[in-house]
Design an enzyme around this catalytic site. Structure first.
Site, mmCIF file in Angstrom:
data_model
loop_
_atom_site.group_PDB
_atom_site.id
_atom_site.type_symbol
_atom_site.label_atom_id
_atom_site.label_comp_id
_atom_site.label_asym_id
_atom_site.label_seq_id
_atom_site.Cartn_x
_atom_site.Cartn_y
_atom_site.Cartn_z
ATOM 1 N N TYR A 260 0.810 -1.225 0.000
ATOM 2 C CA TYR A 260 0.000 0.000 0.000
ATOM 3 C C TYR A 260 0.847 1.281 0.000
ATOM 4 C CZ TYR A 260 -2.979 3.787 1.581
ATOM 5 O OH TYR A 260 -3.608 5.000 1.689
ATOM 6 N N ASP A 295 -8.473 -2.867 -1.293
ATOM 7 C CA ASP A 295 -9.641 -2.060 -1.638
ATOM 8 C C ASP A 295 -9.239 -0.765 -2.342
ATOM 9 O OD1 ASP A 295 -8.792 -1.972 1.308
ATOM 10 O OD2 ASP A 295 -9.578 0.030 0.986
ATOM 11 N N LYS A 367 -11.770 -8.519 5.066
ATOM 12 C CA LYS A 367 -12.176 -7.129 5.334
ATOM 13 C C LYS A 367 -12.905 -6.568 4.117
ATOM 14 C CE LYS A 367 -11.307 -2.745 7.013
ATOM 15 N NZ LYS A 367 -10.009 -2.124 6.909
#
Lengths: 514, 247
Positions: A260, A295, A367
């Protein structure tokens, strides 16, 4: 259930493992300023100087500038102890402020060093284990709520207001509370100190702030008879330091992703790979659940065309996590409901992906992230949009569900936004509790075909990434359409090749953890 | 003087003034709380307020939804808002204008100036990730975007912009006290004027308290308020740069 070819899944895992193995060879022979600061914190070094610079930064920066940090800061700490420093803190202050720099020329033998530091290493491990035991004891008395666990964020900038909002969220049914960090904290190369009351876009992650929220959530746990989880961000340039702080302050979850920071914060990839490994070693021992950030890919890349990159990245995050000693039950792999809601059958495509991820990672606390990209200021529509997201979440049995906010595109959530979201989610989760058990998908229908397609594309991408290596894959924009280079980005100067005499008994002990 | 054009909120009949409002009061639900919500709505100019919902949303806090008839009217004829006159362009259209008409990279330098430490605005416009699903200027092949971050002095910003031959300077002001955002902005315009290159560069002003009219008043070429997407800024810049190139 959607059709999943087990051989393809096994092949994906094999490829992801090869990708991680290549990076692990780099990780094993490198350290970073962040890792070395983490070690000092774990040994109990604390405090800041007159200008607010943490002592751990002063020590590490001094030895890096002297070209000696590649031996491991523990080496110098142990030498100071072997030479008679009365405590770790005193030893560290000496390393930071003494007029004489330890140039490593003469002095204690390696055996004397190991003896001098052994108790402090054990004390660090004990602190992690104690915090873990305390959490597990509270969970035995007050069990957590049913899955999907309802996760909300608070972000007032003032930790005391955050504590109030967190308690309000627990009252309204939240199971997990995250305190969003102040904008750009991920790019700070130090961890701020103390309780903080000013922050834009969120509240600083500090050890004291963690304690304040933990105390508030323990209070709510007892009040409502339901365990309330606390989460924060082990990411950015202080990824490993935050992991340590989270481990000893009893956090339940940490946002922690192998890629990330590289992609979305332009942090150097060498730095991130080393930092994520050490942070995960701490997290593994602490029994914390990580939340990965796949995500986010769908906020910059197209959610339909690039859905397979989420799955491919989940395999890679899993492979890195296994190498750091995490168990499947600690892997909250992330994905999101980010398809344009006005596309025909968008709901079916979301359902296919969520069901696929659930089946491929059956023991993982997956998640599930709400729509953000296609949210507008129309809060009424946003509320409906989230109801559909909730429906997918409960039907496909996602484990952790970050609730969407009707005001997503307007401001950080306010008390009423969170309340309305929790109320609507409770309704959908309860009304459809066993829906997933009751329905089957047509084996050759749209949902099944979409699931097969996504797995096939993920497999193809993993084949390609394994062939070229993750370094080059990120270089050509394989994930999230973002390109980064091996030596570019922030924090590269803080990466060091380990000296032959590198010393880090704490990491050695974590690696030997069962 | 033109004729007044009074307008009111519309529910289901002309001029009924129907509005809904929702809010939280720091009190637990009760008959008194309901009355307090009515009085609160009345103070906002709502006649016949109906408290449609009162629920405990936290300990000691009640959530209300209220409907009522607003007594306020607005003279629409008296409303004047200068708008940034640029048509919306897609990412691809912007890239194509740069490629075919400008034929070089468009250089943009941005910063959050003065004491303001909040890069959220300038990051949303310049950084790759962008805002609201709209990618930032960094993501365009045709833009060369430099984000200097926060707490940048006007002198530094001007010097950097000049050094890289910027076509446009983006100034962001997020948090402000006593109108210092206006003073900071105007000081940059004055500085560049005094250095004699105001005509060579586009000056854009952005932030939650900024609008186009204010920006023009301060001497900027355009102002962008909350909700501005990177492509709005990109479209404005390429249209203006194209006009210059073609002149």
């Amino acid at each position: 259930m959607v059709p999943v070819d087990d051989r393809k899944v096994a092949r994906c895992r094999e490829l992801a493992d090869a990708i991680a193995a290549d990076v692990q060879r780099f990780i094993d022979v490198h350290t970073t300023v962040g890792v070395e600061r983490t070690v000092l914190r774990a040994y109990g070094v604390s405090g800041v100087n007159d200008e607010g610079v943490p002592l751990v930064n002063l020590v590490v920066d001094r030895y890096r500038e002297a070209g000696l940090l590649d031996r491991g800061i523990t080496h110098f700490l142990a030498r100071a102890l072997a030479r008679g420093a009365r405590s770790v803190q005193e030893a560290a202050e000496g390393l930071a402020y003494s007029s004489i720099l330890d140039d490593d020329s003469t002095g204690p033998t390696r055996e004397e060093e190991q003896l001098a530091i052994a108790d402090a290493t054990q004390a660090a491990l004990d602190r992690i284990d104690l915090a873990r035991e305390k959490r597990e004891a509270l969970k035995r008395v007050h069990a957590p709520g049913a899955a999907p666990l309802k996760y909300v964020i608070v972000a007032t900038g003032n930790i005391h207001d955050d504590a109030l909002q967190a308690k309000a969220a627990a009252f309204a049914g939240a199971d997990i509370v995250a305190v969003i960090r102040a904008t750009a904290q991920s790019l700070l190369d130090y961890v701020p100190e103390g309780a903080t009351t000013e922050g834009y876009g969120g509240t600083f992650a500090t050890q004291e702030n963690f304690r304040i929220i933990r105390a508030a959530m323990d209070e709510s746990t007892r009040n409502f008879g339901r365990y309330i989880h606390q989460t924060n961000y082990s990411s950015g340039l202080c990824m490993a330091e935050i992991a340590w702080i989270g481990a000893v302050e009893g956090l339940d979850m940490l946002l922690n992703d192998a890629m990330y920071g590289i992609l979305f914060r332009d942090i150097n990839m060498c730095r991130t790979f080393v930092d994520q490994y050490v942070s995960r070693r701490l997290i593994a021992r602490a029994g914390i659940v990580i939340n990965t950030g796949e995500d986010n890919y769908l906020t910059t890349a197209d959610a339909i065309d690039k859905a397979h990159t989420v799955l491919a990245s989940q395999f890679i995050n899993e492979a890195f996590a296994f190498r750091a000693g995490l168990r499947e039950e600690q892997l909250g792999l992330g994905h999101a409901y980010e398809i344009d809601p006005w596309i025909e059958d968008s709901f079916l495509i979301e359902l296919a992906q969520a069901q696929l991820v659930r089946q491929i990672f059956p023991r993982h606390p997956i998640k599930w992230m709400p729509p953000t990209k296609h949210k507008t200021g129309d809060i009424f529509f946003a509320h409906v949009h989230e109801a559909m997201f909730n429906l997918v979440g409960v039907t496909t049995n996602q484990s952790i569900e970050l609730l969407g906010m009707l005001s997503e595109a307007v401001h950080n959530p306010m008390l009423m936004d969170r309340y309305l979201s929790l109320k609507a989610t409770r309704y959908v989760h309860s009304a459809c509790k066993h829906l997933g058990d009751e329905i089957t998908f047509k084996p050759d229908g749209r949902i099944a075909r979409r699931a097969v397609q996504v797995l096939d594309e993920a497999l193809a991408q993993l084949e390609e990434v394994a062939r070229e290596g993750i370094w080059d894959a990120i270089g050509r924009g394989a994930f999230a359409d973002v390109k980064r280079t091996r030596t570019g980005g922030k924090g590269y100067s803080g990466v060091l090749k380990k000296h032959a005499g590198y010393m880090n008994p704490l990491l050695d002990a974590l690696e030997a953890s069962p | 003087m033109s004729r007044k054009e009074l307008i009111r909120a519309y529910g289901d009949r002309q001029n009924d003034g129907m509005v809904q409002m929702s809010f939280v009061l720091p009190i637990a639900p009760s008959a008194r709380a309901r009355e307090a919500a009515k009085v609160f709505a009345g103070e906002h100019g709502l006649r016949d307020p109906l408290v449609a919902t009162m629920e405990a949303c936290a300990e000691g806090y009640a959530f209300f939804v209220v409907y009522g008839r607003s007594t306020h009217a607005v003279d629409f004829a008296a409303i004047e808002v200068p708008e940034v006159s640029t048509r919306a362009l897609s990412h691809d259209e912007i890239e194509s204008i740069i490629k075919s008409d400008i034929q070089r990279k468009v250089v943009v330098v941005g910063a959050c100036t003065g004491a303001d430490a909040h890069t959220v605005g300038i990051d949303a416009i310049l950084n790759y990730k962008g805002y609201g699903g709209d990618k930032g200027l960094e993501s365009y092949k045709g833009f060369e975007a430099f984000n200097m971050g926060a707490q940048v002095e006007n002198e530094q910003l001007a010097a950097r912009a000049r050094a890289v031959g910027a076509d446009a300077i983006l100034v962001s002001q997020v948090i402000t006290q006593r109108d210092c955002h206006k003073e900071n902005g105007k000081a940059l315009v004055d500085l560049i004027k005094s250095q004699g290159w105001r005509d060579e560069v586009l000056l854009l002003f952005g932030g939650p308290r900024i609008d186009h009219k204010l920006a023009l008043d301060l001497g900027f070429d355009a102002g962008f308020g909350p909700g501005t997407k990177p492509s709005d800024v990109a479209a404005f810049v390429v249209e203006r740069v194209r006009a210059r190139v073609q002149r």
